[in-house]
Design a protein around this motif. Structure first.
Motif, PDB file in Angstrom:
ATOM      1  N   ASP A   1      91.087  98.238  -4.844  1.00  0.00           N
ATOM      2  CA  ASP A   1      89.732  98.706  -5.163  1.00  0.00           C
ATOM      3  C   ASP A   1      89.611 100.226  -5.069  1.00  0.00           C
ATOM      4  O   ASP A   1      88.491 100.749  -5.118  1.00  0.00           O
ATOM      5  CB  ASP A   1      88.720  98.071  -4.203  1.00  0.00           C
TER       6      ASP A   1
ATOM      7  N   ASP B   1      79.922 105.465  -9.554  1.00  0.00           N
ATOM      8  CA  ASP B   1      79.976 105.292 -11.001  1.00  0.00           C
ATOM      9  C   ASP B   1      78.581 105.171 -11.598  1.00  0.00           C
ATOM     10  O   ASP B   1      78.288 105.732 -12.661  1.00  0.00           O
ATOM     11  CB  ASP B   1      80.797 104.041 -11.355  1.00  0.00           C
TER      12      ASP B   1
ATOM     13  N   HIS C   1      87.689 102.042  -7.760  1.00  0.00           N
ATOM     14  CA  HIS C   1      86.350 101.544  -8.048  1.00  0.00           C
ATOM     15  C   HIS C   1      85.381 102.017  -6.972  1.00  0.00           C
ATOM     16  O   HIS C   1      85.619 101.849  -5.784  1.00  0.00           O
ATOM     17  CB  HIS C   1      86.346 100.013  -8.108  1.00  0.00           C
TER      18      HIS C   1
END
Length: 325
Positions: free
Chosen positions: A259, A267, A262
């Protein structure tokens, strides 16, 4: 809500465990250095914003290295900030050298020591080839171990060198938390290839963790790392620590490796900024094509405003706490 563990601790132990006095001293120093600006907004607001930034982990940005490494929370906050700021390096698949990673660290901490970056890179490279390229994830997890557990690893290096030279591990002098640590011994090529007996090394590290005065990995996880091999080298041990899933979870600064690229919250915020920027640009382009009230385009009006003396243009004043030099 206060946890049962908090209620079980005497006040002075809780203050020491959470390093509250460290933050109070830093807050007062910043208050005195910026008292003229702060007087316009109030001391209560200053302390509220300061401790909010501590809770959010943004208080370490652009601060001096001595402050960044002062508490475990500061170290975790710096690791998380470094990951969030530069994870696009890994997302793009870029490979960087040790010096390039050091430049990124200096963007967040201008006086970040080169030696610490070199030690982290050596965990990945396993030799002195400091000009080799490294992936972001490999460097980041190695850097996490080296940065957060730096005092512990200095003691581990001393124990490892003593075992190589045949000294009695029970006579190893363990440094205290005063900050005066023995320099990590230079590990020769023979020592790196030969390694030490894992069971004896494990026994020494268990004794070290029992009497440590600073952060160290969970002893059970260290024992798990050493139980899988008969002999190991110093850098092999550090590499195993950096790749251990349990140790990364116990430290709590970075997500799992799968991860790592991410960060939904970041984001989403970046996407919001991009959309807002595009809408603003489209609106400006559309308005620039409309005729103005006095026979010239709005774009020309904007250019006229830009040519006005800055003293005549009223702009809102946004206060921002400046980092302490």
């Amino acid at each position: 809500m206060l946890s049962p563990e908090r209620l079980a601790l005497p006040d002075y132990e809780y203050l020491a465990q959470r390093h509250v006095l460290t933050y109070m001293e830093d807050a007062v120093c910043q208050l005195l250095e910026n008292r003229e600006d702060i007087s316009q907004y109030g001391i209560a607001r200053f302390f509220t914003e300061y401790f909010n930034s501590v809770c959010q982990g943004t208080h370490i940005l652009f601060r001096e290295f001595s402050f960044i490494q002062a508490t475990p929370h500061n170290r975790v906050s710096f690791l998380r900030a470094f990951w969030r700021c530069f994870r696009t390096v890994g997302k793009n698949g870029d490979l960087l050298t040790m010096k390039e990673y050091h430049c990124l660290l200096q963007l967040l901490c201008p006086d970040f020591p080169l030696e610490l970056t070199q030690k982290a890179a050596r965990i990945v490279l396993m030799d002195d080839a400091m000009d080799c390229l490294m992936s972001f994830s490999d460097f980041l997890f190695a850097f996490q171990i080296q940065f957060y557990y730096s005092e512990f690893l200095d003691s581990v290096a001393t124990i490892y060198q003593d075992l190589l030279s045949g000294k009695n591990p029970n006579t190893v002098i363990v440094p205290t938390s005063s900050g005066q640590h023995r320099q990590r011994p230079a590990l020769g090529e023979a020592g790196m290839l030969e390694g030490v007996e894992a069971s004896l090394f494990c026994q020494c590290l268990e004794n070290l963790c029992d009497r440590h005065k600073y952060s160290c990995p969970p002893p059970a996880l260290v024992k798990e790392v050493l139980s899988n091999v008969q002999r190991l080298t110093f850098y092999g041990f550090l590499m195993a620590l950096s790749k251990h899933h349990g140790i990364n979870q116990a430290l709590g600064a970075l997500p799992d490796k799968g991860d790592l690229m991410h960060d939904p919250a970041m984001d989403e915020e970046l996407e919001r900024l991009v959309v807002r920027s595009r809408l603003h640009w489209t609106s400006q382009q559309h308005r620039a094509k409309e005729p103005g009230a006095f026979g010239f385009q709005r774009r020309e009006k904007q250019e006229a405003l830009e040519r006005m003396p800055s003293a005549l243009v009223l702009t809102p004043y946004h206060y921002q706490w400046e980092p302490r030099e």
